[in-house]
Scaffold this motif. Structure first.
Motif, PDB file in Angstrom:
ATOM      1  N   THR A  25       1.989 -47.923  31.146  1.00 57.75           N
ATOM      2  CA  THR A  25       2.331 -47.650  32.538  1.00 57.75           C
ATOM      3  C   THR A  25       2.974 -48.889  33.156  1.00 57.75           C
ATOM      4  OG1 THR A  25       1.440 -47.061  34.705  1.00 57.75           O
ATOM      5  CG2 THR A  25       0.009 -48.331  33.256  1.00 57.75           C
ATOM      6  N   ALA A  26       3.901 -48.645  34.064  1.00 58.88           N
ATOM      7  CA  ALA A  26       4.579 -49.747  34.764  1.00 58.88           C
ATOM      8  C   ALA A  26       4.028 -49.951  36.167  1.00 58.88           C
ATOM      9  CB  ALA A  26       6.077 -49.475  34.831  1.00 58.88           C
ATOM     10  N   ALA A  27       2.878 -49.344  36.465  1.00 55.48           N
ATOM     11  CA  ALA A  27       2.319 -49.436  37.816  1.00 55.48           C
ATOM     12  C   ALA A  27       1.936 -50.867  38.170  1.00 55.48           C
ATOM     13  CB  ALA A  27       1.104 -48.517  37.934  1.00 55.48           C
ATOM     14  N   ASN A  28       1.457 -51.622  37.190  1.00 58.98           N
ATOM     15  CA  ASN A  28       1.068 -53.004  37.476  1.00 58.98           C
ATOM     16  C   ASN A  28       2.262 -53.846  37.885  1.00 58.98           C
ATOM     17  OD1 ASN A  28      -1.661 -52.509  36.793  1.00 58.98           O
ATOM     18  ND2 ASN A  28      -1.166 -52.729  34.614  1.00 58.98           N
ATOM     19  N   TYR A  29       3.390 -53.660  37.210  1.00 56.52           N
ATOM     20  CA  TYR A  29       4.584 -54.420  37.566  1.00 56.52           C
ATOM     21  C   TYR A  29       5.155 -53.954  38.902  1.00 56.52           C
ATOM     22  CZ  TYR A  29       4.577 -56.472  32.919  1.00 56.52           C
ATOM     23  OH  TYR A  29       4.230 -57.179  31.785  1.00 56.52           O
ATOM     24  N   GLU A  30       5.012 -52.672  39.213  1.00 55.41           N
ATOM     25  CA  GLU A  30       5.437 -52.200  40.532  1.00 55.41           C
ATOM     26  C   GLU A  30       4.598 -52.840  41.628  1.00 55.41           C
ATOM     27  OE1 GLU A  30       5.175 -48.004  40.407  1.00 55.41           O
ATOM     28  OE2 GLU A  30       6.825 -47.732  38.975  1.00 55.41           O
TER      29      GLU A  30
END
Length: 295
Positions: A76-81
């Motif tokens: 998931t890319a949620a952390n980078y978002e």
């Protein structure tokens, strides 16, 4: 047949003049295996935390705590978002870059001529004072610094961060460049002075261009130190001048830790330094080994 017979021993078909091949000793083979195994373990010890950090930055907090999803998981890319979008980390990146660049540039402007003077004029007492400044723990200076800079209304600005980073970067640069200048022959400067140049002219036209490798090494190490510094920025920075290491600390709360966001922010901090070290490794190695031998 008579010409071949003298070259052959009785009961053998191999010429006596050709030496037999000797097998490598088992001790040498064992040492080679041990060396490869030791290098592999060292590389894994350094790479494994970086790999785990990158994989954790692509997981949710639930997946990070799940041992069965160490390698196989849904990224998931949620952390980078969260890091690059909602928390405005680009401003922290700019703060870190500006403080590191300014402190490194000012330290080089002051430290390189100082190192040349201490090396060429045997100013060992001054070098000892610089060494003492390098040995003093930085944490012992934070309270006096905070008191002085707060009375000067400088706490929270870029100037106090740059000055505090220079306190450690400047002695580092001086000692790296002193060893570099000690290894350079004096004959080049003496020839320049015979041609009419002063000490300053010989330094600017002869010595400084030849010491670019050492200057690059000192500058790179100083920049890396400033980029990674946490303690000075934690106490002396403000809301608008907060650097990346301090911003990462925001993911650590009193009751919980956002491991996914923390790992994503750590990746953002680590990548620029890894890129710099990768492309400048030859300058670092050549600069650090330049003062090992003289002549």
């Amino acid at each position: 047949m008579s010409t071949i017979a003298p070259h052959l021993s009785q009961g053998s078909t191999q010429p006596t003049g050709i030496p037999k091949r000797r097998k490598k000793p088992l001790r040498r083979q064992g040492y080679k295996i041990f060396r490869v195994a030791a290098l592999t373990l060292v590389v894994l010890a350094f790479i494994a935390p970086l790999v785990w950090m990158f994989l954790a930055s692509l997981k949710t907090n639930v997946d990070i705590y799940d041992a069965s999803k160490t390698l196989i998981f849904t990224p998931t890319a949620a952390n980078y978002e969260t890091v690059l979008g909602r928390n405005n980390y680009f401003s922290f990146v700019f703060n870190s870059f500006w403080v590191a660049f300014a402190s490194t540039a000012l330290s080089l402007i002051i430290g390189v001529p100082a190192a040349y003077s201490m090396s060429r004029f045997a100013m060992r007492r001054s070098a000892l004072v610089v060494l003492m400044a390098r040995i003093i723990p930085g944490v012992s200076l934070l309270v006096p610094w905070y008191y002085v800079f707060s009375n000067l209304s400088m706490v929270g600005g870029y100037g106090v961060l740059i000055l505090s980073h220079m306190f450690v970067a400047l002695p580092l640069i001086v000692y790296i460049m002193m060893s570099y200048y000690d290894s350079m022959p004096l004959e080049l400067e003496e020839a320049a002075r015979v041609d009419g140049l002063t000490h300053i002219g010989a330094f600017l036209r002869i010595t400084l261009p030849l010491s670019i490798g050492g200057v690059a090494t000192a500058g790179i190490l100083s920049f890396i130190f400033s980029w990674n510094n946490f303690m000075f920025a934690l106490v002396l920075s403000g809301a608008e001048t907060k650097t990346l290491p301090v911003a990462i600390f925001n993911f650590v709360a009193y009751a919980s830790i956002d491991w996914g966001g923390l790992m994503a922010a750590s990746v953002v901090v680590t990548i620029p330094i890894m890129v710099i070290a990768l492309f400048t490794q030859k300058y670092i190695v050549s600069g650090l080994t330049a003062g090992a031998t003289k002549g």
